[in-house]
Design a protein around this motif. Structure first.
Motif, PDB file in Angstrom:
ATOM      1  N   ALA A  38       1.102  -1.095  -0.011  1.00 48.01           N
ATOM      2  CA  ALA A  38      -0.156   0.155   0.092  1.00 48.01           C
ATOM      3  C   ALA A  38       1.137   1.288   0.306  1.00 48.01           C
ATOM      4  N   LEU A  39       0.297   2.212  -0.722  1.00 43.58           N
ATOM      5  CA  LEU A  39       1.266   3.315  -0.496  1.00 43.58           C
ATOM      6  C   LEU A  39       0.841   4.174   0.461  1.00 43.58           C
ATOM      7  N   GLU A  40       2.244   4.617   1.117  1.00 47.23           N
ATOM      8  CA  GLU A  40       1.627   6.300   1.935  1.00 47.23           C
ATOM      9  C   GLU A  40       2.767   7.638   1.562  1.00 47.23           C
ATOM     10  N   GLY A  41       1.966   8.836   1.927  1.00 45.86           N
ATOM     11  CA  GLY A  41       2.923  10.091   1.955  1.00 45.86           C
ATOM     12  C   GLY A  41       1.440  10.996   1.487  1.00 45.86           C
ATOM     13  N   ASP A  42       2.498  12.101   0.014  1.00 47.48           N
ATOM     14  CA  ASP A  42       2.259  12.989   0.238  1.00 47.48           C
ATOM     15  C   ASP A  42      -0.022  12.679  -0.678  1.00 47.48           C
ATOM     16  N   PRO A  43      -0.884  13.328  -0.248  1.00 49.16           N
ATOM     17  CA  PRO A  43      -2.262  12.902  -0.880  1.00 49.16           C
ATOM     18  C   PRO A  43      -2.134  13.407  -2.147  1.00 49.16           C
ATOM     19  N   ARG A  44      -1.528  14.272  -2.162  1.00 45.70           N
ATOM     20  CA  ARG A  44      -1.656  14.504  -3.798  1.00 45.70           C
ATOM     21  C   ARG A  44      -1.140  13.690  -5.049  1.00 45.70           C
ATOM     22  N   ALA A  45      -0.009  13.207  -4.235  1.00 43.79           N
ATOM     23  CA  ALA A  45       1.802  12.531  -4.860  1.00 43.79           C
ATOM     24  C   ALA A  45       0.609  11.127  -4.985  1.00 43.79           C
ATOM     25  N   ARG A  46       0.118  10.596  -4.262  1.00 46.12           N
ATOM     26  CA  ARG A  46      -0.541   9.055  -4.394  1.00 46.12           C
ATOM     27  C   ARG A  46      -1.541   9.367  -4.992  1.00 46.12           C
ATOM     28  N   SER A  47      -2.492  10.327  -5.126  1.00 49.05           N
ATOM     29  CA  SER A  47      -3.283  10.389  -6.211  1.00 49.05           C
ATOM     30  C   SER A  47      -3.410   9.951  -7.361  1.00 49.05           C
ATOM     31  N   ARG A  48      -2.081  10.865  -7.952  1.00 43.54           N
ATOM     32  CA  ARG A  48      -1.295  11.311  -8.896  1.00 43.54           C
ATOM     33  C   ARG A  48      -0.722  10.138  -9.720  1.00 43.54           C
ATOM     34  N   LEU A  49       0.095   9.421  -9.247  1.00 47.49           N
ATOM     35  CA  LEU A  49       0.405   7.896  -8.802  1.00 47.49           C
ATOM     36  C   LEU A  49      -0.865   6.568  -9.343  1.00 47.49           C
ATOM     37  N   ILE A  50      -1.651   6.555  -8.609  1.00 44.58           N
ATOM     38  CA  ILE A  50      -3.320   6.243  -8.551  1.00 44.58           C
ATOM     39  C   ILE A  50      -3.584   5.508 -10.090  1.00 44.58           C
ATOM     40  N   SER A  51      -3.737   6.880 -10.091  1.00 45.08           N
ATOM     41  CA  SER A  51      -4.620   7.601 -11.397  1.00 45.08           C
ATOM     42  C   SER A  51      -3.654   7.137 -12.846  1.00 45.08           C
ATOM     43  N   LEU A  52      -2.420   7.371 -12.305  1.00 45.23           N
ATOM     44  CA  LEU A  52      -1.487   6.538 -13.482  1.00 45.23           C
ATOM     45  C   LEU A  52      -1.286   5.202 -13.917  1.00 45.23           C
ATOM     46  N   GLY A  53      -1.264   3.877 -12.436  1.00 46.38           N
ATOM     47  CA  GLY A  53      -1.651   2.579 -13.057  1.00 46.38           C
ATOM     48  C   GLY A  53      -2.992   2.154 -13.625  1.00 46.38           C
ATOM     49  N   ARG A  54      -4.124   3.143 -13.136  1.00 41.36           N
ATOM     50  CA  ARG A  54      -4.792   2.538 -13.384  1.00 41.36           C
ATOM     51  C   ARG A  54      -4.772   3.226 -14.729  1.00 41.36           C
ATOM     52  N   LEU A  55      -4.694   4.227 -15.991  1.00 44.20           N
ATOM     53  CA  LEU A  55      -5.024   4.716 -16.579  1.00 44.20           C
ATOM     54  C   LEU A  55      -4.236   3.452 -18.057  1.00 44.20           C
ATOM     55  N   SER A  56      -2.808   3.186 -17.356  1.00 44.37           N
ATOM     56  CA  SER A  56      -2.013   2.202 -17.939  1.00 44.37           C
ATOM     57  C   SER A  56      -2.295   0.440 -18.227  1.00 44.37           C
ATOM     58  N   LEU A  57      -3.298   0.709 -16.946  1.00 48.77           N
ATOM     59  CA  LEU A  57      -3.947  -0.866 -17.039  1.00 48.77           C
ATOM     60  C   LEU A  57      -4.751  -0.834 -17.859  1.00 48.77           C
ATOM     61  N   LYS A  58      -5.586   0.406 -18.154  1.00 51.11           N
ATOM     62  CA  LYS A  58      -6.500   0.340 -19.837  1.00 51.11           C
ATOM     63  C   LYS A  58      -5.982  -0.222 -20.539  1.00 51.11           C
ATOM     64  N   TRP A  59      -4.479   1.109 -20.906  1.00 55.32           N
ATOM     65  CA  TRP A  59      -4.171   1.116 -22.105  1.00 55.32           C
ATOM     66  C   TRP A  59      -3.458  -0.220 -22.457  1.00 55.32           C
ATOM     67  N   TYR A  60      -2.869  -0.645 -21.835  1.00 53.05           N
ATOM     68  CA  TYR A  60      -2.318  -2.115 -21.991  1.00 53.05           C
ATOM     69  C   TYR A  60      -3.301  -3.062 -22.842  1.00 53.05           C
ATOM     70  N   GLY A  61      -4.225  -3.044 -21.665  1.00 52.77           N
ATOM     71  CA  GLY A  61      -5.330  -3.978 -22.218  1.00 52.77           C
ATOM     72  C   GLY A  61      -5.694  -4.231 -23.133  1.00 52.77           C
ATOM     73  N   VAL A  62      -6.669  -2.401 -23.948  1.00 49.14           N
ATOM     74  CA  VAL A  62      -6.634  -2.418 -25.087  1.00 49.14           C
ATOM     75  C   VAL A  62      -5.480  -2.681 -26.300  1.00 49.14           C
ATOM     76  N   MET A  63      -4.207  -2.248 -25.702  1.00 53.80           N
ATOM     77  CA  MET A  63      -3.450  -3.393 -26.834  1.00 53.80           C
ATOM     78  C   MET A  63      -2.971  -4.722 -26.722  1.00 53.80           C
ATOM     79  N   ALA A  64      -3.128  -5.275 -25.461  1.00 51.24           N
ATOM     80  CA  ALA A  64      -3.121  -6.751 -25.915  1.00 51.24           C
ATOM     81  C   ALA A  64      -3.770  -7.451 -26.323  1.00 51.24           C
ATOM     82  N   LEU A  65      -5.021  -6.897 -26.764  1.00 48.64           N
ATOM     83  CA  LEU A  65      -5.925  -7.160 -27.937  1.00 48.64           C
ATOM     84  C   LEU A  65      -5.843  -6.942 -29.353  1.00 48.64           C
ATOM     85  N   LEU A  66      -5.079  -5.378 -29.307  1.00 52.66           N
ATOM     86  CA  LEU A  66      -4.371  -5.842 -30.860  1.00 52.66           C
ATOM     87  C   LEU A  66      -3.226  -6.828 -31.056  1.00 52.66           C
ATOM     88  N   VAL A  67      -2.911  -6.091 -29.899  1.00 50.45           N
ATOM     89  CA  VAL A  67      -1.389  -7.083 -30.964  1.00 50.45           C
ATOM     90  C   VAL A  67      -2.131  -8.612 -31.060  1.00 50.45           C
TER      91      VAL A  67
END
Length: 453
Positions: free
Chosen positions: A90-119
């Motif tokens: 689990a992540l701990e620390g600055d709320p702004r940085a934590r929120s941005r990092l989690i949003s980056l992770g969720r975005l990347s999972l969606k992106w690569y899910g689509v890419m996997a299908l296209l491959v």
């Protein structure tokens, strides 16, 4: 004695991540000859050509991925400097940085899910068409190719978790896992070849590695995975793909697409103009050269997240010291390894029949020269991209275009000699250009009032 060894380790720059990466590369160098022997024994020269051309064609996935993995690493490193992991992930620390990092992770999972299908669908069908043009009735390639396409899609689907952990500087875990995966992969491919799997061996080893990686993520980072899979969006600020990532990503994408023509075009060109036997020689030789390059880059490739953190804190003097030291270490390793590789090649070609499965000393020497030069250019690129910028985009584009055009032109008429000569000439020219860009950006970006974002 132990104290002296520790001082030697520190002088050589072998920290824990470098040790794990170097151990994995060393394993590849040791296991590679065994794999090559088994390939030469169980594959015909034509099947060997198909095996390596499969891997090169699958490199087309960079046209779909568009360098997003590199973006994840850089953006995560700038946020994680304000965070830490709790036991369980689990992540701990600055709320702004934590929120941005989690949003980056969720975005990347969606992106690569689509890419996997296209491959699976896009590259699968494109590769099927390519191999159908040069279809050889003696080689049953269709089902192995589709199996490899499916496994590659599964591998892509979990890639963003590893990129996120790399950006969060969890390098010991990540590179230790990759070393274990490489060892498992070698054992699996040897078993598959020995058991008669043939061209299915690539898909089998890929599936084993993907399953092992997914299990390790679930076991080691359950807290992080729960954060990424929760349905509600994180409260607070999120990273905007359109306004923050895309201005950086499209430049990275151009560089990565150019990289396809720098490395993955050699074998298909020789396959098309000179047949699978010559393509197999190029593929087998490139496997050794790329293993050497990967071993040397252990010193620089592991420093990207650290570079990003130092830049975020504007500790530029420490950044430069680390850069120069690791680059010098990588070049020394690459030069030393290149000499050993060439001597070993001469010995094998003179004393063993399987030596005919490799390129000759001349073309291989050109590949080694280009690889040594690339160690410097690659280190400069890691340094610059850690600023979340990509000033080498036009250079990468020119590199890819010139390499691709020369490889096709010279490769058509001069075979492997032409391909290797084209590669080395362009890389030497690229070094001068990249060094000029690096010096300029370093001077401008590190001014006291310069913005890093």
């Amino acid at each position: 004695m132990l104290e002296r060894l520790n001082r030697l380790r520190l002088w050589a720059g072998v920290d824990r991540p470098v040790f794990y990466v170097a151990a994995g590369r060393a394993w590849s160098l040791l296991s590679g000859p065994i794999t090559i022997l088994l390939l030469a024994h169980f594959f015909t020269p034509k099947e060997q050509g198909y095996f390596y051309t499969f891997a090169s064609v699958m490199g087309l996935q960079v046209f779909l991925e568009l360098g997003f993995g590199q973006c994840i690493v850089q953006f995560a490193s700038h946020e994680f400097v304000h965070l830490r992991f709790l036991p369980g992930g689990a992540l701990e620390g600055d709320p702004r940085a934590r929120s941005r990092l989690i949003s980056l992770g969720r975005l990347s999972l969606k992106w690569y899910g689509v890419m996997a299908l296209l491959v699976v669908l896009g590259i699968g069908m494109g590769g099927h068409w390519f191999f159908s043009i040069k279809n050889d009735p003696a080689v049953a390639w269709s089902l192995p190719w589709w199996s490899l396409s499916l496994v590659t899609g599964l591998t892509l689907a979990i890639l963003p978790v590893g990129a996120l952990l790399e950006g969060c500087n969890q390098l010991s875990f990540l590179y230790g896992l990759r070393t274990l995966t490489a060892m498992l992969g070698s054992l699996v491919v040897w078993t598959a070849l020995w058991g008669g799997a043939g061209l299915f061996s690539g898909a089998i080893v890929g599936l084993a590695a993907t399953l092992m990686t997914a299990i390790a993520y679930a076991w080691g980072w359950p807290g992080l995975l729960k954060e990424l899979w929760r349905a509600p969006k994180p409260k607070g600020e999120t990273i905007s793909w359109q306004h923050e990532i895309w201005p950086f990503q499209w430049r990275i994408a151009v560089s990565w697409l150019s990289g396809f023509f720098i490395y993955n075009l050699f074998t298909p060109v020789l396959f098309y103009f000179h047949g699978p036997v010559v393509a197999g020689q190029m593929g087998m030789t490139m496997q050794l050269v790329l293993s050497l390059s990967a071993l040397a880059s252990s010193w620089t490739g592991t420093k990207g997240p650290r570079f990003g953190m130092l830049i975020s804190q504007r500790r530029f003097e420490e950044l430069d010291r680390l850069f120069f030291k690791t680059t010098a270490q990588a070049v020394v390793v690459c030069v030393s390894g290149g000499v050993v590789l060439l001597l070993a090649l001469v010995f094998v070609r003179e004393h063993f029949a399987m030596g005919a499965r490799f390129l000759g000393l001349g073309p291989t020497s050109l590949l080694v020269l280009a690889t040594i030069v690339n160690q410097i250019v690659s280190s400069q690129a890691i340094y610059l991209r850690a600023h979340k910028k990509e000033p080498l985009m036009w250079l990468s584009l020119a590199n890819g275009l010139m390499t691709g055009l020369l490889v096709m032109a010279l490769g058509r008429f001069y075979g492997a000699w032409g391909v290797c000569l084209a590669f080395s000439l362009v890389q030497v020219a690229v070094l001068a250009w990249a060094s000029a860009v690096w010096k300029h950006c370093r001077r401008v970006w590190h001014q006291p009032d310069a913005a890093t974002n």
